[in-house]
Design a protein around this motif. Structure first.
Motif, PDB file in Angstrom:
ATOM      1  N   ASN A 255       0.141  24.049 -15.210  1.00 43.93           N
ATOM      2  CA  ASN A 255       0.387  25.312 -15.909  1.00 43.93           C
ATOM      3  C   ASN A 255       1.140  25.113 -17.225  1.00 43.93           C
ATOM      4  N   ASP A 256       1.604  23.869 -17.483  1.00 43.89           N
ATOM      5  CA  ASP A 256       2.253  23.615 -18.783  1.00 43.89           C
ATOM      6  C   ASP A 256       1.372  22.817 -19.739  1.00 43.89           C
ATOM      7  N   ARG A 257       0.100  22.628 -19.368  1.00 46.81           N
ATOM      8  CA  ARG A 257      -0.799  21.869 -20.244  1.00 46.81           C
ATOM      9  C   ARG A 257      -2.001  22.719 -20.656  1.00 46.81           C
ATOM     10  N   VAL A 258      -2.459  22.498 -21.880  1.00 48.69           N
ATOM     11  CA  VAL A 258      -3.681  23.168 -22.317  1.00 48.69           C
ATOM     12  C   VAL A 258      -4.880  22.436 -21.723  1.00 48.69           C
TER      13      VAL A 258
ATOM     14  N   HIS B 161       5.966  24.585  -9.846  1.00 46.59           N
ATOM     15  CA  HIS B 161       5.872  23.769 -11.071  1.00 46.59           C
ATOM     16  C   HIS B 161       6.249  24.608 -12.302  1.00 46.59           C
ATOM     17  N   VAL B 162       6.764  23.933 -13.322  1.00 49.66           N
ATOM     18  CA  VAL B 162       7.069  24.626 -14.579  1.00 49.66           C
ATOM     19  C   VAL B 162       5.798  24.931 -15.361  1.00 49.66           C
ATOM     20  N   PRO B 163       5.782  25.928 -16.205  1.00 51.47           N
ATOM     21  CA  PRO B 163       6.800  26.945 -16.403  1.00 51.47           C
ATOM     22  C   PRO B 163       6.823  27.916 -15.211  1.00 51.47           C
TER      23      PRO B 163
ATOM     24  N   ALA C   5       5.112  10.456  -6.089  1.00 48.64           N
ATOM     25  CA  ALA C   5       6.136  11.409  -6.507  1.00 48.64           C
ATOM     26  C   ALA C   5       5.713  12.224  -7.729  1.00 48.64           C
ATOM     27  N   THR C   6       4.445  12.131  -8.099  1.00 48.66           N
ATOM     28  CA  THR C   6       3.883  13.016  -9.131  1.00 48.66           C
ATOM     29  C   THR C   6       2.517  13.516  -8.665  1.00 48.66           C
ATOM     30  N   CYS C   7       2.006  14.443  -9.454  1.00 46.06           N
ATOM     31  CA  CYS C   7       0.884  15.263  -9.019  1.00 46.06           C
ATOM     32  C   CYS C   7      -0.460  14.552  -8.937  1.00 46.06           C
ATOM     33  N   THR C   8      -0.932  14.052 -10.067  1.00 49.89           N
ATOM     34  CA  THR C   8      -2.286  13.479 -10.090  1.00 49.89           C
ATOM     35  C   THR C   8      -2.457  12.392  -9.022  1.00 49.89           C
TER      36      THR C   8
ATOM     37  N   SER D 191      12.959  22.363 -23.075  1.00 48.20           N
ATOM     38  CA  SER D 191      14.094  21.435 -23.074  1.00 48.20           C
ATOM     39  C   SER D 191      13.645  19.996 -23.270  1.00 48.20           C
ATOM     40  N   GLN D 192      12.465  19.681 -22.752  1.00 46.29           N
ATOM     41  CA  GLN D 192      11.898  18.338 -22.946  1.00 46.29           C
ATOM     42  C   GLN D 192      10.420  18.525 -23.259  1.00 46.29           C
ATOM     43  N   GLY D 193       9.956  17.883 -24.329  1.00 43.16           N
ATOM     44  CA  GLY D 193       8.527  17.990 -24.673  1.00 43.16           C
ATOM     45  C   GLY D 193       8.099  19.443 -24.770  1.00 43.16           C
ATOM     46  N   HIS D 194       6.913  19.743 -24.255  1.00 44.99           N
ATOM     47  CA  HIS D 194       6.410  21.129 -24.250  1.00 44.99           C
ATOM     48  C   HIS D 194       6.575  21.784 -25.610  1.00 44.99           C
TER      49      HIS D 194
ATOM     50  N   ARG E  61       3.543  24.590 -24.716  1.00 44.43           N
ATOM     51  CA  ARG E  61       2.746  23.805 -23.762  1.00 44.43           C
ATOM     52  C   ARG E  61       2.629  22.368 -24.242  1.00 44.43           C
ATOM     53  N   ILE E  62       2.091  21.532 -23.369  1.00 44.72           N
ATOM     54  CA  ILE E  62       1.760  20.158 -23.742  1.00 44.72           C
ATOM     55  C   ILE E  62       0.311  20.190 -24.213  1.00 44.72           C
ATOM     56  N   GLY E  63       0.072  19.713 -25.434  1.00 49.46           N
ATOM     57  CA  GLY E  63      -1.279  19.718 -25.980  1.00 49.46           C
ATOM     58  C   GLY E  63      -1.510  20.905 -26.905  1.00 49.46           C
TER      59      GLY E  63
ATOM     60  N   GLY F 184      -7.322  26.683  -7.311  1.00 55.84           N
ATOM     61  CA  GLY F 184      -5.975  26.384  -7.792  1.00 55.84           C
ATOM     62  C   GLY F 184      -5.933  25.194  -8.730  1.00 55.84           C
ATOM     63  N   LYS F 185      -4.837  24.459  -8.599  1.00 58.56           N
ATOM     64  CA  LYS F 185      -4.597  23.352  -9.533  1.00 58.56           C
ATOM     65  C   LYS F 185      -5.503  22.156  -9.245  1.00 58.56           C
ATOM     66  N   TRP F 186      -6.141  21.640 -10.250  1.00 56.29           N
ATOM     67  CA  TRP F 186      -7.013  20.482 -10.105  1.00 56.29           C
ATOM     68  C   TRP F 186      -6.271  19.217 -10.532  1.00 56.29           C
TER      69      TRP F 186
ATOM     70  N   SER G 292       3.099  19.638   0.105  1.00 57.72           N
ATOM     71  CA  SER G 292       3.418  19.652  -1.326  1.00 57.72           C
ATOM     72  C   SER G 292       3.025  18.313  -1.936  1.00 57.72           C
ATOM     73  N   ASP G 293       2.743  18.307  -3.238  1.00 54.63           N
ATOM     74  CA  ASP G 293       2.254  17.072  -3.863  1.00 54.63           C
ATOM     75  C   ASP G 293       3.346  16.065  -4.184  1.00 54.63           C
ATOM     76  N   ASN G 294       4.565  16.564  -4.360  1.00 48.36           N
ATOM     77  CA  ASN G 294       5.696  15.669  -4.651  1.00 48.36           C
ATOM     78  C   ASN G 294       6.984  16.459  -4.483  1.00 48.36           C
ATOM     79  N   GLY G 295       8.086  15.740  -4.583  1.00 42.14           N
ATOM     80  CA  GLY G 295       9.386  16.358  -4.364  1.00 42.14           C
ATOM     81  C   GLY G 295       9.807  17.268  -5.509  1.00 42.14           C
TER      82      GLY G 295
END
Ligand code: NG6
Ligand code: CA
Length: 509
Positions: free
Chosen positions: A173-176, A281-283, A83-86, A221-224, A234-236, A137-139, A332-335
């Protein structure tokens, strides 16, 4: 010579023999082409079961994804492993259950490569079968060996685990770092403005969300709440690399163009392309062409954008004469998730749209909304269009495509369910262990079993999705109760025991 003399004896002339050999060669080439279809996996990020119109969405239309479903098989029980990406990407590429590797968790942008270089992976297997392999794309599977210097070639990475070509964002896209890498090099980097990345502390003088909220155009709203890039927290932390930073609005177009280019460059040989979309995915930052177009806010807009990208990509396949000889998978990778860390009004503006459709919960969850996702396979001219209820998982691509290509490969968890994937059998997997936030649950036949877990009922950092954790055993009959509303564990003690034993046999091995 001996062979030729046999032919001479049988009255066949040398010229005729060459003609036969030549025709034979042609026939071989054509049949080769037939047994080696191109394979494309288009993989959305956080797209839910109910987010596309062919899976029942009514508040938004996804005509290009629907077309894939019309021309292919739409699976009603298609799963990611997690239910998550990695973990899901790890599961799909390695053919292994990700929960067997404790490092397979949502990774920071500076994490080392998660997949063992040189191991058997979906791309390395296909490469061995003669395919040219690429990822665009996303790794989000880690890069390097720790302490990456982003100003030099970054490796090991995709090329060390089976990809010939890679154009990627490192994590999310929300992480450095908020830059693209092509063949291990940061794209557009000015060497006089080197990139530094840290997930521990800020670089002096660099703006952060906490210190410079006035620079934000989208509030967190949370972290980031670390570095600000393009007005988005961003995260990081990151410093430098100004000329290389992506523009969020252009990300989808950038990936699309690279994916199209990969097809054009390889249209005369078998290829595998893993086209890993960034949406929804956010953002969620749609290109202005799509901003406001869905009426459901930015989350709906970027889904329209993703659908458009798929349509354009399919046109490229057609233009290159590859419509028939290409297996196109969409999943899709997760819900889905509403607020996943930014105030983008995703939940308010969603209106009557139900991202998980009839399923319970979404991203991060042990309930089916976490891992049951849109799952379509189109192979025009070969696979009869339809709808299949077979249970299929992305982890099975490795063993199934190895079987399609006649490759012997040792896989532990990946099952050969090729007949189900091609719509030739109703039988997919008998069972599957799905992963939520670290913990796992069990699917078998029509049943969903979730053993007791100590943990919060809701995702603890503010996401409005249920984790699936409860103090009691949960058992649901998905055939009669798709929304997992009625827990029948108490009425079915023997079944609970039977299924628990099977689940334990897999997870405790
Ligand atoms: C979470 C992030 C979320 C998202 C997720 C990974 C916070 C509060 N939330 O930790 O925004 O990035 O990780 O998503 O930081 S995934 O689809 O790549 O797994
Ligand atoms: Ca995801």
């Amino acid at each position: 010579i001996k062979c030729l003399s046999i032919f001479r004896n049988s009255g066949i002339t040398l010229g005729y023999l060459f003609l036969i050999l030549a025709l034979n060669g042609c026939a071989n080439r054509t049949s080769n082409k037939k047994v080696k279809p191109n394979i494309v996996i288009i993989y959305a990020d956080d797209l839910g079961y109910g987010d596309v119109s062919c899976y029942g969405a009514t508040e938004l239309q996804t005509p290009n994804i629907d077309k894939l479903a019309d021309e292919g098989i739409r699976f009603t029980q298609g799963y990611s492993t997690s239910a998550t990406c990695t973990p899901s990407r790890y599961g799909m590429l390695t053919g292994q259950y990700p929960w067997k590797n404790t490092r397979a968790q949502v990774l920071p942008g500076d994490a080392p490569l998660l997949i063992e270089p040189g191991s058997v992976t979906l791309p390395s297997m296909l490469k061995e079968a003669g395919y040219t392999t690429g990822i665009v794309g996303k790794w989000h599977l880690g890069l390097g060996k720790g302490n990456v210097n982003w100003n030099e070639e970054v490796k090991p990475g995709p090329r060390e685990v089976g990809f010939d070509y890679d154009f990627i964002m490192a994590a999310t896209n929300d992480r450095v770092p908020t830059v693209f890498l092509e063949s291990g090099h940061v794209v557009g980097l000015d060497k006089t403005d080197p990139i530094e990345v840290s997930y521990r502390k800020n670089f002096e003088g660099q703006p952060t969300v906490d210190e410079n909220p006035e620079l934000l155009r989208m509030k967190s709203s949370q972290g980031h709440n670390n570095s600000i890039v393009n007005g988005i927290g961003r995260i990081g932390f990151m410093k430098g690399g100004e000329s290389a930073k992506w523009i969020d609005e252009n990300m989808a177009d950038t990936f699309l163009v690279r994916a199209q280019k990969f097809v054009e460059l390889n249209n005369d040989k078998p290829f595998f392309l893993y086209y890993a979309l960034n949406q929804p995915h956010v953002p969620r930052v749609p290109h202005p062409r799509f901003a406001g177009k869905s009426g459901l806010g930015p989350r709906g807009d970027v889904i329209l954008e993703a659908d458009w990208c798929i349509g354009e990509f399919m046109k490229t396949l057609e233009k290159n004469g590859l419509a028939e000889n290409t297996i196109v998978i969409f999943s899709s990778d997760n819900g889905p998730v509403g607020d996943d860390g930014y105030y983008d009004d995703a939940e308010v503006l969603m209106g009557d749209h139900k991202p998980a459709g009839p399923l319970r919960s979404g991203k991060y969850s042990l309930y089916d909304g976490g891992t049951r996702v849109p799952f379509i396979l189109r192979w025009k001219g070969r696979v009869k269009p339809g709808v299949s209820d077979a249970m299929v998982c992305q982890m099975d691509f490795l063993a199934s495509f190895a079987s399609l290509l006649g490759i012997q490969t040792k896989t532990n968890d990946s099952e050969n369910i090729l007949p189900a994937l091609l719509g030739e059998s109703k039988m997919g997997r008998d069972d599957l262990v799905v992963q939520g936030m670290k913990a796992t649950a069990y699917r078998n036949g029509d049943w969903s079993l979730i053993l007791p877990h100590n943990g919060p009922k809701m995702v603890p950092w503010g996401v409005k999705n249920e984790t699936g954790f409860t103090a009691d055993v949960q058992l649901y009959n998905l055939a009669s109760d798709l929304g997992q509303k009625v827990n029948v564990a108490e009425q079915e003690p023997e079944l609970v025991e039977q299924l628990s034993n099977k689940y334990n046999a897999i997870t405790q091995n």
